[in-house]
Design an enzyme around this catalytic site. Structure first.
Site, PDB file in Angstrom:
ATOM      1  CE1 TYR A   1     -65.403  83.974  15.620  1.00  0.00           C
ATOM      2  CE2 TYR A   1     -67.441  85.252  15.621  1.00  0.00           C
ATOM      3  CZ  TYR A   1     -66.385  84.669  16.305  1.00  0.00           C
ATOM      4  OH  TYR A   1     -66.328  84.762  17.663  1.00  0.00           O
TER       5      TYR A   1
ATOM      6  CD  GLU B   1     -64.789  81.865  18.578  1.00  0.00           C
ATOM      7  OE1 GLU B   1     -63.899  81.096  18.972  1.00  0.00           O
ATOM      8  OE2 GLU B   1     -64.678  83.105  18.598  1.00  0.00           O
TER       9      GLU B   1
END
Ligand code: GDP
Ligand code: MN
Length: 394
Positions: free
Chosen positions: A108, A196
């Site tokens: 991530y 993101e």
């Protein structure tokens, strides 16, 4: 403003973030063509402004162009329900067809504005592919964070530090370091509030790339990011918000409650929503009508709020400074007369031209539609009672 995954990937790639090869398709036939170009083994991904598509059935692997056609036929036109869409789901109009990746690790990585620090924050976690909120709740230490001082900007050590925190070494570490720098460049150059990548993947053949991408742009910067503003997809936005904007009401945000709010000033609008909550109610919208003495704007605001079927009462909270109470009163009277208001209106009026505003309301004889309140606390209580269908002392 949000953009689709395929658009986010275009913007990220333009700044050097590696992404899988692929193209957006609006029909199953087009999806087959793209799959053919990519050699057959592809992933077909629903393009909606919401995450959780994988779990909801909006991301499917296909091992041939014909299979891509079949999968795209299922996904295009489906109403995709994910934990982010709400139970009503979203109609899928397009799919992104990308070459399949052999995924070894899912990580991530994100850049966002940390509002308490007032700075961009880069976050990385080895627990990719799952909700970062879940990771943060379960094990906050699994998320590495670096704040960026806007005065000095991004520094190469930041990417190196985060790549180590992801457990990467050697070529993977080098690739991730340059990817973090590229993501930060894309974030800054797009005036983004969030960029993101979840998951960021390490592939079996040793590449590090963005398998998914989410990009939110600061609306206040769109005037200077024309090429991004053109990526807007109004199909993905709330119809009432789109209508409000077309009427010049740029600060209307639809919420889930039943008390409509007409307020001048963003701070006062926030305080009004707090007061409604405190009184046990739930606001139906945020609205700052702004400091323009324009009767039409008041009427339009009331029309929009009236179109929201969940609205059961409206609270008009005006502190006239440069805005004038008499203009607001004119707007309220006009909206009632034209039949644009079907619910009780609670008014709390103060400030410039209050007496003239009171006179307009009194002479218009619309008293049976209005509930007067002397202060915000009283206005909030009365609007909560009115929304609950209780008779309110006028
Ligand atoms: P989201 O569910 O809306 O966040 O959509 P993602 O783009 O993150 O896709 C969901 C999941 O599908 C990812 O976490 C991956 O596990 C999987 N996935 C997507 N593309 C590929 C691919 O090319 N190869 C493999 N093996 N998995 C993929
Ligand atoms: Mn994802």
């Amino acid at each position: 403003m949000k953009v689709h995954e395929y658009q986010a990937k275009q913007l990220l790639a333009a700044h050097g973030v590696p992404v899988p090869r692929g193209r957006v398709a609006a029909t199953a036939e087009e999806a087959r063509e793209v799959a053919q170009e990519l050699g057959g083994r592809v992933v077909v991904k629903a393009q909606i402004h919401a995450g959780g598509r994988g779990k909801g059935g909006g991301v499917k692997l296909a091992n041939s162009a014909d299979e891509a056609y079949q999968v795209a036929k299922q996904i295009i036109g489906m109403t995709l329900v994910t934990h982010q869409t709400g139970p009503e789901g979203r109609l899928v109009r397009r799919v992104l067809v990308e070459e399949q990746m052999e995924v070894e690790r899912e990580l991530y990585l994100a850049v966002l504005i940390d509002t308490s620090a007032g700075r961009p924050l880069i976050m990385a976690s080895a627990a990719g592919g799952m909700e970062i909120e879940e990771v943060a709740a379960r094990d906050p230490s699994a998320i590495a964070r670096v704040l960026v001082d806007p005065a000095t900007g991004y520094q190469p050590y930041m990417g190196r530090h985060l790549a180590f925190a992801l457990g990467l070494s050697g070529d993977h570490h080098r690739a991730a370091t340059s990817l973090v720098a590229a993501l930060y460049r894309a974030f800054a150059a797009s005036d983004a509030s969030l960029a993101e990548i979840n998951p960021l993947v390490v592939t079996r053949d040793g590449r590090v790339l963005a398998l998914d991408a989410k990009l939110n742009i600061d609306d206040n910067a769109l005037f200077r990011r024309k090429e991004i503003a053109e990526m807007r997809d109004v199909n993905e936005e709330d119809p009432l918000e789109v209508r409000a904007q077309s009427l010049g009401i740029n600060n209307y945000i639809k919420l889930s409650g039943n008390i409509g709010c007409v307020v001048n000033g963003a701070g006062l609008a926030m305080a009004t929503m707090d007061a409604i909550k405190l009184a046990g109610g739930d606001p139906a919208n945020f609205l700052d009508i702004g400091t323009v003495n324009n009767v039409d704007r008041v009427v339009n605001a009331l029309r929009i709020i009236n179109e929201d079927a969940s609205v059961k009462a409206i609270l008009v909270n005006i502190f006239g400074g440069m805005a004038r109470v008499d203009v607001i009163a004119d707007g309220v009277v006009q909206a009632i007369r034209e039949g644009s208001v079907r619910v009780p209106i609670v008014t709390r009026l103060a400030g410039t031209n209050l007496a003239e505003g009171e006179r307009i309301l009194a002479e218009a004889a619309v008293g049976d539609r209005l509930v007067r309140a002397a202060d915000l606390g009283e206005a909030a209580r009365k609007s909560v009672e009115a929304a609950a269908g209780k008779a309110v002392v006028r």
